[in-house]
Each structure stands twice: as C-alpha cells, then as structure tokens.
Write a protein that holds these residues in place. Structure first.
Motif, PDB file in Angstrom:
ATOM      1  N   VAL A 107      -5.961  -0.522   7.858  1.00  0.00           N
ATOM      2  CA  VAL A 107      -6.968   0.264   7.134  1.00  0.00           C
ATOM      3  C   VAL A 107      -6.529   0.626   5.711  1.00  0.00           C
ATOM      4  O   VAL A 107      -7.358   1.035   4.910  1.00  0.00           O
ATOM      5  CB  VAL A 107      -7.378   1.544   7.911  1.00  0.00           C
ATOM      6  CG1 VAL A 107      -8.084   1.175   9.209  1.00  0.00           C
ATOM      7  CG2 VAL A 107      -6.201   2.459   8.176  1.00  0.00           C
ATOM      8  N   ALA A 108      -5.259   0.489   5.397  1.00  0.00           N
ATOM      9  CA  ALA A 108      -4.756   0.726   4.034  1.00  0.00           C
ATOM     10  C   ALA A 108      -3.709  -0.345   3.738  1.00  0.00           C
ATOM     11  O   ALA A 108      -2.544  -0.198   4.112  1.00  0.00           O
ATOM     12  CB  ALA A 108      -4.170   2.124   3.891  1.00  0.00           C
ATOM     13  N   PRO A 109      -4.120  -1.441   3.088  1.00  0.00           N
ATOM     14  CA  PRO A 109      -3.219  -2.575   2.845  1.00  0.00           C
ATOM     15  C   PRO A 109      -2.371  -2.412   1.583  1.00  0.00           C
ATOM     16  O   PRO A 109      -2.567  -3.111   0.591  1.00  0.00           O
ATOM     17  CB  PRO A 109      -4.180  -3.756   2.719  1.00  0.00           C
ATOM     18  CG  PRO A 109      -5.417  -3.145   2.132  1.00  0.00           C
ATOM     19  CD  PRO A 109      -5.492  -1.741   2.699  1.00  0.00           C
ATOM     20  N   GLY A 110      -1.479  -1.439   1.594  1.00  0.00           N
ATOM     21  CA  GLY A 110      -0.619  -1.232   0.436  1.00  0.00           C
ATOM     22  C   GLY A 110      -1.333  -0.597  -0.737  1.00  0.00           C
ATOM     23  O   GLY A 110      -0.991  -0.849  -1.890  1.00  0.00           O
ATOM     24  N   LEU A 111      -2.312   0.259  -0.461  1.00  0.00           N
ATOM     25  CA  LEU A 111      -3.025   0.958  -1.529  1.00  0.00           C
ATOM     26  C   LEU A 111      -2.082   1.935  -2.219  1.00  0.00           C
ATOM     27  O   LEU A 111      -1.161   2.468  -1.615  1.00  0.00           O
ATOM     28  CB  LEU A 111      -4.241   1.689  -0.958  1.00  0.00           C
ATOM     29  CG  LEU A 111      -5.300   0.803  -0.303  1.00  0.00           C
ATOM     30  CD1 LEU A 111      -6.423   1.657   0.276  1.00  0.00           C
ATOM     31  CD2 LEU A 111      -5.855  -0.210  -1.284  1.00  0.00           C
ATOM     32  N   LEU A 112      -2.347   2.183  -3.494  1.00  0.00           N
ATOM     33  CA  LEU A 112      -1.420   2.962  -4.312  1.00  0.00           C
ATOM     34  C   LEU A 112      -1.917   4.371  -4.601  1.00  0.00           C
ATOM     35  O   LEU A 112      -3.108   4.599  -4.777  1.00  0.00           O
ATOM     36  CB  LEU A 112      -1.188   2.251  -5.650  1.00  0.00           C
ATOM     37  CG  LEU A 112      -0.652   0.832  -5.565  1.00  0.00           C
ATOM     38  CD1 LEU A 112      -0.562   0.224  -6.953  1.00  0.00           C
ATOM     39  CD2 LEU A 112       0.687   0.783  -4.853  1.00  0.00           C
ATOM     40  N   ILE A 113      -0.960   5.279  -4.674  1.00  0.00           N
ATOM     41  CA  ILE A 113      -1.171   6.648  -5.143  1.00  0.00           C
ATOM     42  C   ILE A 113      -0.139   6.853  -6.249  1.00  0.00           C
ATOM     43  O   ILE A 113       1.065   6.708  -6.019  1.00  0.00           O
ATOM     44  CB  ILE A 113      -0.939   7.689  -4.022  1.00  0.00           C
ATOM     45  CG1 ILE A 113      -1.940   7.550  -2.911  1.00  0.00           C
ATOM     46  CG2 ILE A 113      -0.914   9.091  -4.584  1.00  0.00           C
ATOM     47  CD1 ILE A 113      -3.304   8.058  -3.236  1.00  0.00           C
ATOM     48  N   LYS A 114      -0.592   7.195  -7.453  1.00  0.00           N
ATOM     49  CA  LYS A 114       0.314   7.424  -8.576  1.00  0.00           C
ATOM     50  C   LYS A 114       0.661   8.903  -8.654  1.00  0.00           C
ATOM     51  O   LYS A 114      -0.180   9.758  -8.421  1.00  0.00           O
ATOM     52  CB  LYS A 114      -0.350   6.978  -9.882  1.00  0.00           C
ATOM     53  CG  LYS A 114       0.574   7.042 -11.083  1.00  0.00           C
ATOM     54  CD  LYS A 114      -0.117   6.524 -12.324  1.00  0.00           C
ATOM     55  CE  LYS A 114       0.787   6.521 -13.525  1.00  0.00           C
ATOM     56  NZ  LYS A 114       1.444   7.752 -13.836  1.00  0.00           N
TER      57      LYS A 114
END
Length: 94
Positions: free
Chosen positions: A58-65
């Motif tokens: 459900v989250a394929p390496g999504l980013l949070i800065k």
C-alpha cells in the motif's frame, strides 16, 4: 483521523522512504485510508484490501521529507481490527 503509523523528521535534510503492506483477515474486502504526509488535514490515499489475500503493498517507498513541524502518516480501515499493517522506513540523511 486515523492512527499514527509514522512521524517524519524535523530536520529538513532528512527523507523517510516508507514501505507499508496491509493484510485483511476478514472474509470481506475492506477499504483502508492512509492520511499521508500532512501536519494537519492529511492527503488521503484509499485502497481496497482484498479479503484473505495476504500482504498487499500500500506504500511502495513513498517519501516524507523532513519539516520543522514533522509530517505524519496515519491510517484507518472501514472495519475495525481486521486490517493489519506491516512495513519499514529507510531514513536517508544528508
């Protein structure tokens, strides 16, 4: 709102790469909502988790800065206590 799954860094040069999987233990499909990367009202990502299908990405390496007010990831499901989340965070620092 949902349950907090991850809180990002307060350092602007830090990036969190988030990998998350969901498992639905129910016999019916269930909608999962991820509230992604906001400090207040989140940007929703909705996905239907198929019944008894095993791990669903459900989250394929999504980013949070990193941000002075850390960004958060929260989640909630349409049926309580049936969808379970697993995953990991790669924290990248400059």
């Amino acid at each position: 709102g949902g349950t907090t799954i991850h809180t990002g860094s307060s350092t602007a040069t830090t990036i969190d790469e988030i990998w998350m999987y969901a498992v639905n233990s129910d016999t019916s499909d269930i909608k999962l909502t991820l509230e992604w990367g906001a400090t207040g009202t989140a940007d929703p990502i909705e996905v239907t988790i198929t019944a008894e299908a095993g791990l669903t990405l459900v989250a394929p390496g999504l980013l949070i800065k990193g941000n002075s007010t850390p960004l958060i990831v929260k989640a909630f499901a349409g049926t309580a206590n049936k969808v379970f989340l697993h995953g990991y965070v790669n924290r990248i620092t400059a």
